[in-house]
Design a protein around this motif. Structure first.
Motif, short mmCIF file in Angstrom:
data_model
loop_
_atom_site.label_atom_id
_atom_site.label_comp_id
_atom_site.label_asym_id
_atom_site.label_seq_id
_atom_site.Cartn_x
_atom_site.Cartn_y
_atom_site.Cartn_z
N TYR A 17 0.82 -1.21 0.00
CA TYR A 17 0.00 0.00 0.00
C TYR A 17 0.86 1.26 0.00
O TYR A 17 2.00 1.24 0.43
CB TYR A 17 -0.93 0.01 1.22
CG TYR A 17 -1.78 -1.23 1.31
CD1 TYR A 17 -2.96 -1.34 0.57
CD2 TYR A 17 -1.39 -2.31 2.10
CE1 TYR A 17 -3.73 -2.49 0.62
CE2 TYR A 17 -2.16 -3.46 2.16
CZ TYR A 17 -3.32 -3.55 1.42
OH TYR A 17 -4.07 -4.69 1.47
N THR A 18 0.27 2.34 -0.50
CA THR A 18 0.87 3.67 -0.41
C THR A 18 -0.11 4.55 0.36
O THR A 18 -1.29 4.20 0.50
CB THR A 18 1.10 4.28 -1.81
OG1 THR A 18 -0.19 4.49 -2.43
CG2 THR A 18 1.96 3.39 -2.68
N GLU A 51 -1.42 7.14 -0.68
CA GLU A 51 -2.45 7.58 -1.62
C GLU A 51 -3.53 6.51 -1.84
O GLU A 51 -4.72 6.83 -1.91
CB GLU A 51 -1.83 7.96 -2.98
CG GLU A 51 -0.95 9.18 -2.93
CD GLU A 51 0.47 8.89 -2.42
OE1 GLU A 51 0.90 7.72 -2.41
OE2 GLU A 51 1.14 9.85 -2.00
N ASN A 52 -3.13 5.23 -1.97
CA ASN A 52 -4.16 4.23 -2.27
C ASN A 52 -4.86 3.70 -1.03
O ASN A 52 -5.76 2.86 -1.13
CB ASN A 52 -3.63 3.10 -3.16
CG ASN A 52 -2.65 2.15 -2.48
OD1 ASN A 52 -2.52 2.10 -1.27
ND2 ASN A 52 -1.95 1.39 -3.30
N ARG A 100 -10.29 3.68 1.59
CA ARG A 100 -10.40 2.21 1.67
C ARG A 100 -11.08 1.83 2.99
O ARG A 100 -10.75 2.34 4.05
CB ARG A 100 -9.01 1.60 1.62
CG ARG A 100 -9.00 0.08 1.69
CD ARG A 100 -7.56 -0.44 1.67
NE ARG A 100 -6.88 -0.11 0.43
CZ ARG A 100 -6.88 -0.87 -0.66
NH1 ARG A 100 -7.52 -2.01 -0.66
NH2 ARG A 100 -6.22 -0.49 -1.73
#
Length: 113
Positions: free
Chosen positions: A57-58, A60-61, A65
């Motif tokens: 994961y980053t 940003e992503n 979520r």
């Protein structure tokens, strides 16, 4: 496999769904991690969590979520950060964490049944 428990034991673990609203690097952690702010809805509110999820994961992503978290563990001090929720995940074949999540969107704060 862990030792067998009763359903009453399971009911004591309060697992809720929440949406990550902020993610930032946590360079002070002993193991690489992110600091997360997770919205668990109006009854529980926004909680902080430290998560060692940097492989898949980053920052940003992660935003937006939905994740699962244990909300009734006592807070844990991790360096200068106070983690209030245990964000749940599973180790992949290399030991990196993959987040546990819901298949369809559900309202923040809903309890796992």
């Amino acid at each position: 496999m862990a030792e067998e428990i009763s359903y009453a034991d399971f009911e004591r673990v309060d697992i809720r769904v929440g949406t990550i609203i902020e993610a930032s690097p946590f360079p002070e952690a002993r193991k690489p991690a992110f600091k997360l702010l997770i919205d668990f809805g109006p009854d529980i509110g926004i909680k902080k969590s430290s998560a060692q999820i940097i492989v898949h994961y980053t920052t940003e992503n992660l935003i937006g979520r939905q994740v699962l978290g244990v909300v009734n563990f006592p807070p844990r001090q991790i360096g200068p950060f106070r983690s209030e929720v245990l964000t749940l995940g599973f180790e992949d074949e290399n030991g990196a964490i993959v987040l546990a999540a819901v298949e369809q969107p559900v309202p923040n704060g809903r309890r796992m049944m």
